[in-house]
Design a protein around this motif. Structure first.
Motif, short mmCIF file in Angstrom:
data_model
loop_
_atom_site.label_atom_id
_atom_site.label_comp_id
_atom_site.label_asym_id
_atom_site.label_seq_id
_atom_site.Cartn_x
_atom_site.Cartn_y
_atom_site.Cartn_z
N UNK A 118 40.37 -0.77 33.18
CA UNK A 118 38.99 -1.05 33.64
C UNK A 118 37.95 -0.17 32.95
N UNK A 119 38.07 -0.07 31.64
CA UNK A 119 37.14 0.77 30.88
C UNK A 119 35.77 0.13 30.68
N UNK A 120 35.73 -1.20 30.76
CA UNK A 120 34.50 -1.94 30.45
C UNK A 120 33.97 -1.46 29.09
N UNK A 121 34.78 -1.63 28.04
CA UNK A 121 34.45 -1.06 26.73
C UNK A 121 33.51 -1.93 25.89
N UNK A 122 32.42 -2.34 26.50
CA UNK A 122 31.50 -3.22 25.79
C UNK A 122 30.12 -3.13 26.42
N UNK A 123 29.16 -3.58 25.67
CA UNK A 123 27.83 -3.86 26.20
C UNK A 123 27.20 -4.90 25.30
N UNK A 124 26.15 -5.51 25.79
CA UNK A 124 25.45 -6.56 25.06
C UNK A 124 23.98 -6.17 24.94
N UNK A 125 23.46 -6.30 23.73
CA UNK A 125 22.06 -6.00 23.46
C UNK A 125 21.36 -7.32 23.15
N UNK A 126 20.37 -7.69 23.96
CA UNK A 126 19.62 -8.93 23.74
C UNK A 126 18.43 -8.64 22.82
N UNK A 127 18.35 -9.38 21.73
CA UNK A 127 17.24 -9.24 20.78
C UNK A 127 16.40 -10.51 20.82
N UNK A 128 15.15 -10.34 21.16
CA UNK A 128 14.19 -11.44 21.19
C UNK A 128 12.97 -11.01 20.39
N UNK A 129 12.14 -11.96 20.03
CA UNK A 129 10.85 -11.65 19.40
C UNK A 129 10.95 -10.71 18.22
N UNK A 130 10.12 -9.66 18.24
CA UNK A 130 10.01 -8.72 17.13
C UNK A 130 11.30 -7.94 16.88
N UNK A 131 12.16 -7.82 17.87
CA UNK A 131 13.43 -7.12 17.67
C UNK A 131 14.25 -7.84 16.60
N UNK A 132 14.16 -9.17 16.54
CA UNK A 132 14.88 -9.93 15.50
C UNK A 132 14.31 -9.60 14.12
N UNK A 133 12.99 -9.41 14.04
CA UNK A 133 12.38 -9.04 12.77
C UNK A 133 12.82 -7.65 12.33
N UNK A 134 12.91 -6.72 13.27
CA UNK A 134 13.39 -5.37 12.93
C UNK A 134 14.84 -5.42 12.44
N UNK A 135 15.65 -6.26 13.06
CA UNK A 135 17.03 -6.42 12.59
C UNK A 135 17.03 -6.99 11.18
N UNK A 136 16.20 -7.99 10.93
CA UNK A 136 16.12 -8.57 9.59
C UNK A 136 15.74 -7.54 8.55
N UNK A 137 14.79 -6.67 8.88
CA UNK A 137 14.37 -5.61 7.96
C UNK A 137 15.53 -4.64 7.70
N UNK A 138 16.29 -4.32 8.75
CA UNK A 138 17.44 -3.42 8.58
C UNK A 138 18.52 -4.07 7.72
N UNK A 139 18.76 -5.35 7.90
CA UNK A 139 19.75 -6.06 7.08
C UNK A 139 19.31 -6.06 5.62
N UNK A 140 18.02 -6.33 5.39
CA UNK A 140 17.50 -6.34 4.02
C UNK A 140 17.61 -4.95 3.39
N UNK A 141 17.27 -3.92 4.14
CA UNK A 141 17.37 -2.55 3.63
C UNK A 141 18.82 -2.17 3.34
#
Length: 184
Positions: free
Chosen positions: A42-65
């Motif tokens: 019962x470690x619950x070894x996970x979590x979920x991060x929801x990315x909406x709006x500008x967070x998706x753009x920040x992810x895109x910038x990180x992927x490009x970098x």
């Protein structure tokens, strides 16, 4: 609601989705159900991060970098997170020296949450596709998600509405017989 067997047989990845997405309340309900996956100790070894709006753009910038920040490949990577209105980053939260549960098993549990969540989203009428890529575990990408040293990104569930409210054609090629080995 159908059976788990019916839902599993009906599931299909949706590569194109609309701008509609489940709200946080609907997402929490599905995630609560997905949290019932096998979880040794019962470690619950996970979590979920929801990315909406500008967070998706920040992810895109990180992927490009992460790709070097220049050229067509980097520009293409920057646009990928914008393919869906909601990205659900599935994160394995591991305890490296746990006495009973090795890291691979903790990551398997987190991957189970991702799969069950994708199945539940599909059954609820949302388009969903699990995506990864060469920069999934890059430090710049981890930083966008606020990951700790013991956390590892497994990928993203891209979630959105189904075009015209319709599901894509379902897989009809049976494969189970070619993947089952029986030992007596």
């Amino acid at each position: 609601m159908g059976s788990a067997l019916e839902a599993a047989l009906a599931r299909r990845s949706a590569s194109k989705v609309t701008d509609a997405a489940p709200d946080d309340a609907a997402l929490l309900e599905l995630l609560e159900a997905a949290s019932r996956v096998a979880d040794h100790a019962s470690l619950r070894p996970w979590r979920v991060v929801a990315l909406r709006g500008a967070a998706r753009e920040r992810l895109g910038a990180a992927l490009a970098a992460a790709a070097g920040g220049e050229g067509d490949a980097a520009a293409k990577l920057a646009g990928k997170p914008l393919r869906a209105p909601l990205l659900l980053a599935v994160v394995a939260v591991t305890i490296p020296d746990h006495e009973k549960v090795p890291v691979w098993e903790q990551e398997a549990s987190a991957a189970g949450v991702a799969h069950v969540l994708s199945l539940l989203l599909d059954e609820a009428g949302w388009g969903v596709m699990w995506r990864t890529g060469p920069f999934t575990r890059h430090p710049l990408v981890a930083e966008v998600h606020g990951l700790a040293a013991n956390e590892h990104l497994l990928g993203w569930l891209y979630v959105g509405g189904l075009p015209d409210g319709r599901r894509t054609d379902r897989r009809s090629d049976p494969i189970a017989a070619s993947r089952l080995t029986v030992l007596d």
